[in-house]
Design an enzyme around this catalytic site. Structure first.
Site, short mmCIF file in Angstrom:
data_model
loop_
_atom_site.label_atom_id
_atom_site.label_comp_id
_atom_site.label_asym_id
_atom_site.label_seq_id
_atom_site.Cartn_x
_atom_site.Cartn_y
_atom_site.Cartn_z
N LYS A 218 -12.47 -7.79 9.54
CA LYS A 218 -12.48 -8.77 8.43
C LYS A 218 -10.97 -8.68 7.79
O LYS A 218 -10.77 -7.50 7.22
CB LYS A 218 -13.58 -8.63 7.50
CG LYS A 218 -13.51 -9.79 6.23
CD LYS A 218 -14.17 -9.34 4.95
CE LYS A 218 -13.39 -8.55 3.89
NZ LYS A 218 -12.32 -9.50 3.50
N GLU B 207 -8.52 4.59 3.95
CA GLU B 207 -7.11 4.64 3.37
C GLU B 207 -7.14 3.76 2.16
O GLU B 207 -7.01 2.70 2.32
CB GLU B 207 -6.11 4.23 4.63
CG GLU B 207 -4.80 4.88 4.56
CD GLU B 207 -3.69 4.23 3.56
OE1 GLU B 207 -3.87 3.98 2.54
OE2 GLU B 207 -3.15 3.61 4.20
N CYS C 5 0.70 1.35 -0.69
CA CYS C 5 -0.12 2.51 -1.24
C CYS C 5 0.77 3.55 -1.12
O CYS C 5 0.50 4.63 -2.17
CB CYS C 5 -1.41 2.46 -0.52
SG CYS C 5 -1.28 2.57 1.29
N GLU D 267 -2.45 3.69 -10.40
CA GLU D 267 -1.83 2.80 -9.52
C GLU D 267 -1.36 1.29 -9.81
O GLU D 267 -2.32 0.70 -10.16
CB GLU D 267 -2.30 2.86 -8.01
CG GLU D 267 -1.62 2.31 -6.91
CD GLU D 267 -2.47 2.10 -5.71
OE1 GLU D 267 -1.84 2.39 -4.53
OE2 GLU D 267 -3.81 2.05 -5.70
#
Length: 517
Positions: free
Chosen positions: A210, A284, A320, A420
């Site tokens: 997906k 991850e 990231c 973040e």
């Protein structure tokens, strides 16, 4: 407070006040059609409605995709389950499996220009990076090539006889883990497709993939390449959709392993539900990486421009592993800030298909608003905004553009240093001693990557070992197909790359033979 004078540095754009641009001509030239699902060897219209994919540079609706939902996911997982439980793929000889995967490598190479354009149509990545960067079609082909080469080298071990009381001899085999749910992000769809699908197939697994609902075009092309290969039906399946589809796939009882790249919030949900049937996981997730710049770095200018450039160009900090905290020794702090601010002058916004464009828009209006809220938070908490953090106007006003922000006088306790942001924001934090720098770098709930700028290799290796992070770059950083990458703490579980990925997509079976029987 730093004594460096404020620097006025705003990204240049020849499109300010000029004619508006559109990405739709590129869509039309590529012949993009409304998306379908690929299940059990067929492109099908199934699922629970459709949704729009919008381009972040202009907020134009480019096309539509199917929301697979629970019903579409059920069909795909059942197909993958049949292909694994009773199909030939898991038990196929190494030579035959290699024969099927190797032509896929050349097919991706042959389509790399189209794949690059589709990736830019997905997320606004500047075409120069989409064609030649570390997330290009060429890199995806390299990954398929790398893992096709592993197929006849996935071996177990034999063990020496441990005791004289028995004549049992032990050996191990590596077997495929089963049905894999692969869920990829929007920011590097081509690379992460290959990073998950290639090793999963090489190990004999079947896959239901997906993509992010924000980026389906390039992955649909890659899926079409696999659809035209000799893979048996059901070995690879594609479902599209948003959170509902993602949850249906990651929690499906017919799935044996989930390989997910994305936000920590979603990763935590996947981890919390995986225990219901002990799904294997590779996650991850996010990062708040620190780069430590020591006074013995070879070139302060290069270090400053590199770190600011990672936040201001390419995907505009929406990666990231980007080092968004620059820990800089006080003796070179002013020089670093000056060169970082100067780098922003080289940023060019605009049509992502124009080779002169250096930087991507923010992926959605919601995320753009989130980035702007962090900029406001940084100012309110006392950090000094040297430049950026606002929106350009003119012909760019309809897109999700944010001028790169450079914060100085940042304390590691501030939100902009701890959370973040996933946008073009660099936080500069000063330090005095090496131990202080390491402590600040490690004072984070994340641990995905990190950087060190120093010509003292002894110091660099000492600091690299002390940093609590999955990978560290010394005077440079990149991800390669044959080396592992991944995070610790809230940045994830497991590794992707090289042999570590083979371990992640296989189960280890021990066989004991009694030679006295």
């Amino acid at each position: 407070m730093s004594e460096t004078a404020d620097v006025s540095a705003t990204p240049q754009s020849s499109l300010e006040g000029a004619a508006h641009f559109s990405v739709l001509p590129v869509r039309d030239s590529l012949g993009v059609q409304p998306g379908k699902l690929f299940i059990d060897g067929q492109w099908v219209e199934a699922g629970e409605g459709r949704y729009d994919q919008v381009h972040p540079a202009t907020n134009e609706t480019v096309s539509t995709f199917i929301e697979a939902g629970k019903s579409g996911v059920d069909l795909a997982v059942m197909a993958a389950r049949r292909a694994f439980d009773s199909g030939p793929w898991p038990n196929m000889s190494a030579r035959e499996r290699k024969r099927i995967l190797q032509p896929i490598v050349e097919a991706i190479y042959a389509a790399e220009d189209e794949i690059a354009q589709l990736q830019t149509l997905d997320n606004g990545m500047p075409i120069t990076f989409s064609k030649g960067g570390r997330v290009s079609g060429r890199v995806a082909a390299d990954m398929f090539d790398h893992y096709a080469g592993w197929i006849d080298k996935i071996t177990g071990e034999t063990f020496p006889r441990y005791t004289d009381t028995t004549n049992l001899h032990y050996m191990t085999y590596r077997e495929p883990v089963g049905v894999v749910a692969a869920i990829t992000p929007w920011n590097g769809p081509v690379m992460t497709f290959a990073m998950k699908v290639a090793p999963a197939l090489a190990c004999g697994n079947t896959v239901v993939l997906k993509p992010s609902e924000l980026a389906g075009f390039a992955i649909t092309k890659l899926a079409d390449i696999l659809a035209k290969s000799d893979l048996p039906p059901g070995v690879f399946n594609l479902v599209t959709g948003g959170p509902v589809t993602g949850e249906a796939l990651s929690t499906h009882p017919g799935v044996d392993k989930v390989s997910f790249t994305g936000s920590p919030v979603v990763g935590e949900k996947i981890m919390s539900t995986a225990g219901h049937n002990m799904k294997r996981l590779t996650l991850e997730l996010g990062g708040k990486s620190a780069a430590l710049v020591f006074p013995d770095t070879r070139d302060v200018r290069t270090a400053a421009r590199n770190l600011m450039g990672l936040c201001s160009t390419f995907l505009s900090g929406q990666v990231c592993s980007t080092p968004t905290r620059a820990l800089v020794h006080r003796s070179i702090l002013d020089e670093f800030i000056h060169h970082a601010a100067e780098q922003v002058r080289d940023v060019r916004f605009g049509d992502p298909f124009d080779p002169a464009t250096t930087s991507a828009p923010i992926i959605s209006r919601r995320q753009m608003d989130r980035v702007l809220s962090y900029v406001e938070s940084g100012v309110q908490e006392g950090a000094r905004l040297v430049c950026g953090g606002d929106r350009p106007g003119g012909s760019l006003a309809s897109g999700n553009w944010v001028n790169p922000a450079l914060f100085v006088d940042v304390d590691n306790s501030m939100r902009i240093a701890r959370e973040e942001i996933f946008g073009p924001v660099l936080c500069v934090i000063p330090f005095e001693e090496e131990a202080d720098a390491v402590a600040i770098a490690n004072d984070s709930e994340y641990g995905l990557s990190g950087g060190i700028y120093s010509t003292d290799i002894t110091r660099a290796l000492r600091v690299a070992k002390a940093m609590r992070t999955g990978s560290v770059g010394i005077n440079g950083y990149s991800v390669m197909p044959n080396s592992p990458a991944g995070g610790v703490k809230r940045s994830g579980i497991g590794r992707e790359g090289g042999w570590s990925t083979i371990e992640g997509f296989t189960e280890l079976k021990t066989v004991m033979i009694n030679l006295d029987a």
